[in-house]
Design an enzyme around this catalytic site. Structure first.
Site, PDB file in Angstrom:
ATOM      1  N   CYS A  90       0.868  -1.185   0.000  1.00 51.97           N
ATOM      2  CA  CYS A  90       0.000   0.000   0.000  1.00 51.97           C
ATOM      3  C   CYS A  90       0.901   1.231   0.000  1.00 51.97           C
ATOM      4  O   CYS A  90       1.693   1.440   0.924  1.00 51.97           O
ATOM      5  CB  CYS A  90      -0.920   0.006   1.221  1.00 51.97           C
ATOM      6  SG  CYS A  90      -1.793   1.580   1.403  1.00 51.97           S
TER       7      CYS A  90
ATOM      8  N   CYS B  19       0.532   3.488   3.083  1.00 51.68           N
ATOM      9  CA  CYS B  19       1.174   2.913   4.279  1.00 51.68           C
ATOM     10  C   CYS B  19       2.678   3.138   4.209  1.00 51.68           C
ATOM     11  O   CYS B  19       3.321   3.432   5.226  1.00 51.68           O
ATOM     12  CB  CYS B  19       0.876   1.409   4.378  1.00 51.68           C
ATOM     13  SG  CYS B  19      -0.752   1.022   5.057  1.00 51.68           S
TER      14      CYS B  19
ATOM     15  N   ASP C 185      -0.062  16.250  -2.540  1.00 50.03           N
ATOM     16  CA  ASP C 185      -0.443  15.328  -3.613  1.00 50.03           C
ATOM     17  C   ASP C 185       0.599  15.414  -4.735  1.00 50.03           C
ATOM     18  O   ASP C 185       1.062  16.496  -5.099  1.00 50.03           O
ATOM     19  CB  ASP C 185      -1.832  15.677  -4.150  1.00 50.03           C
ATOM     20  CG  ASP C 185      -2.435  14.559  -4.981  1.00 50.03           C
ATOM     21  OD1 ASP C 185      -3.406  13.927  -4.529  1.00 50.03           O
ATOM     22  OD2 ASP C 185      -1.904  14.304  -6.098  1.00 50.03           O
TER      23      ASP C 185
ATOM     24  N   HIS D 102      -4.156   1.462   8.322  1.00 53.83           N
ATOM     25  CA  HIS D 102      -4.680   1.146   6.999  1.00 53.83           C
ATOM     26  C   HIS D 102      -6.177   0.860   7.080  1.00 53.83           C
ATOM     27  O   HIS D 102      -6.602  -0.159   7.616  1.00 53.83           O
ATOM     28  CB  HIS D 102      -3.960  -0.062   6.382  1.00 53.83           C
ATOM     29  CG  HIS D 102      -4.474  -0.373   4.999  1.00 53.83           C
ATOM     30  ND1 HIS D 102      -3.943   0.177   3.856  1.00 53.83           N
ATOM     31  CD2 HIS D 102      -5.509  -1.139   4.585  1.00 53.83           C
ATOM     32  CE1 HIS D 102      -4.608  -0.246   2.801  1.00 53.83           C
ATOM     33  NE2 HIS D 102      -5.580  -1.047   3.216  1.00 53.83           N
TER      34      HIS D 102
ATOM     35  N   ASN E 268     -12.988  10.188  -1.906  1.00 53.12           N
ATOM     36  CA  ASN E 268     -13.612   9.363  -2.943  1.00 53.12           C
ATOM     37  C   ASN E 268     -13.707   7.943  -2.401  1.00 53.12           C
ATOM     38  O   ASN E 268     -12.687   7.352  -2.047  1.00 53.12           O
ATOM     39  CB  ASN E 268     -12.762   9.391  -4.229  1.00 53.12           C
ATOM     40  CG  ASN E 268     -12.705  10.783  -4.839  1.00 53.12           C
ATOM     41  OD1 ASN E 268     -13.683  11.516  -4.840  1.00 53.12           O
ATOM     42  ND2 ASN E 268     -11.540  11.163  -5.342  1.00 53.12           N
TER      43      ASN E 268
ATOM     44  N   GLY F 167     -14.055   7.589  -8.120  1.00 53.78           N
ATOM     45  CA  GLY F 167     -12.756   8.205  -8.416  1.00 53.78           C
ATOM     46  C   GLY F 167     -11.628   7.784  -7.496  1.00 53.78           C
ATOM     47  O   GLY F 167     -10.527   8.325  -7.592  1.00 53.78           O
TER      48      GLY F 167
ATOM     49  N   HIS G 154      -6.402   3.350   0.340  1.00 53.41           N
ATOM     50  CA  HIS G 154      -6.060   3.679   1.735  1.00 53.41           C
ATOM     51  C   HIS G 154      -6.787   4.990   1.971  1.00 53.41           C
ATOM     52  O   HIS G 154      -6.543   5.975   1.242  1.00 53.41           O
ATOM     53  CB  HIS G 154      -4.543   3.808   1.903  1.00 53.41           C
ATOM     54  CG  HIS G 154      -4.087   4.154   3.293  1.00 53.41           C
ATOM     55  ND1 HIS G 154      -3.123   3.415   3.982  1.00 53.41           N
ATOM     56  CD2 HIS G 154      -4.438   5.166   4.123  1.00 53.41           C
ATOM     57  CE1 HIS G 154      -2.917   3.954   5.171  1.00 53.41           C
ATOM     58  NE2 HIS G 154      -3.702   5.024   5.283  1.00 53.41           N
TER      59      HIS G 154
ATOM     60  N   HIS H 103      -8.191   8.433   2.407  1.00 55.39           N
ATOM     61  CA  HIS H 103      -7.536   9.743   2.363  1.00 55.39           C
ATOM     62  C   HIS H 103      -8.561  10.812   2.061  1.00 55.39           C
ATOM     63  O   HIS H 103      -9.525  10.579   1.335  1.00 55.39           O
ATOM     64  CB  HIS H 103      -6.407   9.768   1.324  1.00 55.39           C
ATOM     65  CG  HIS H 103      -6.822   9.304  -0.033  1.00 55.39           C
ATOM     66  ND1 HIS H 103      -6.944   7.961  -0.350  1.00 55.39           N
ATOM     67  CD2 HIS H 103      -7.141   9.987  -1.165  1.00 55.39           C
ATOM     68  CE1 HIS H 103      -7.324   7.845  -1.613  1.00 55.39           C
ATOM     69  NE2 HIS H 103      -7.462   9.055  -2.129  1.00 55.39           N
TER      70      HIS H 103
ATOM     71  N   HIS I  64      -8.813  14.635   0.434  1.00 53.68           N
ATOM     72  CA  HIS I  64      -8.137  15.666  -0.349  1.00 53.68           C
ATOM     73  C   HIS I  64      -8.497  17.019   0.261  1.00 53.68           C
ATOM     74  O   HIS I  64      -9.682  17.342   0.375  1.00 53.68           O
ATOM     75  CB  HIS I  64      -8.641  15.669  -1.793  1.00 53.68           C
ATOM     76  CG  HIS I  64      -8.383  14.404  -2.552  1.00 53.68           C
ATOM     77  ND1 HIS I  64      -7.353  14.264  -3.447  1.00 53.68           N
ATOM     78  CD2 HIS I  64      -9.042  13.222  -2.561  1.00 53.68           C
ATOM     79  CE1 HIS I  64      -7.389  13.043  -3.982  1.00 53.68           C
ATOM     80  NE2 HIS I  64      -8.401  12.396  -3.463  1.00 53.68           N
TER      81      HIS I  64
END
Ligand code: 5GP
Ligand code: ZN
Length: 112
Positions: free
Chosen positions: A4, A7, A30, A46, A85, A91, A96, A98, A100
């Site tokens: 991952c 991770c 990003d 995770h 997402n 999308g 994992h 997250h 944005h």
């Protein structure tokens, strides 16, 4: 979790431009920014996506949002988008969890 990428960023095995890190949360830039400010807020734990989080993750989920808000405030950002997402069809490309954190341009509504 093995294989991952997030991770690996959390553990330091893969490099990223980290802007905040503690034992539970990591925030980094990003790789392919879609706004002048585009950060990713992840749990160290995770969790593949939001709908795989459980009741025991409640405090952690709150911390992710509060961390995003604090970082925005510290950066002098008052207007931002905080997005997750959930699932490929929405999308999600990295499995994992997250969020944005995006800012610095106009955003369309409804989101595309
Ligand atoms: P998703 O499409 O899953 O909602 O968002 C994944 C995000 O992770 C994308 O915006 C993509 O640019 C970013 N990303 C993917 N791999 C890496 C990486 O190795 N490092 C960083 N910093 N960002 C990544
Ligand atoms: Zn992971």
């Amino acid at each position: 979790m093995k294989d991952c990428i997030f991770c690996k960023i959390a553990s330091g095995e893969v490099q990223a431009q980290i802007v905040y890190q503690d034992e539970e949360v990591v925030v980094f830039k990003d790789l392919n920014p879609q706004a002048p400010t585009h950060l990713l807020i992840i749990p160290v734990k995770h969790i593949a996506k939001l709908d795989e989080a459980s009741k025991e993750d409640m405090a952690l989920l709150g911390k992710l949002q509060l961390t995003a808000a604090k970082i925005a405030k510290d950066m002098g950002i008052t207007d931002f988008r905080l997005i997750t997402n959930n699932g490929k069809g929405a999308g999600q490309s990295v499995e994992h969890l997250h969020y944005h954190l995006m800012a610095g341009r106009r955003f369309l509504w409804p989101a595309g």
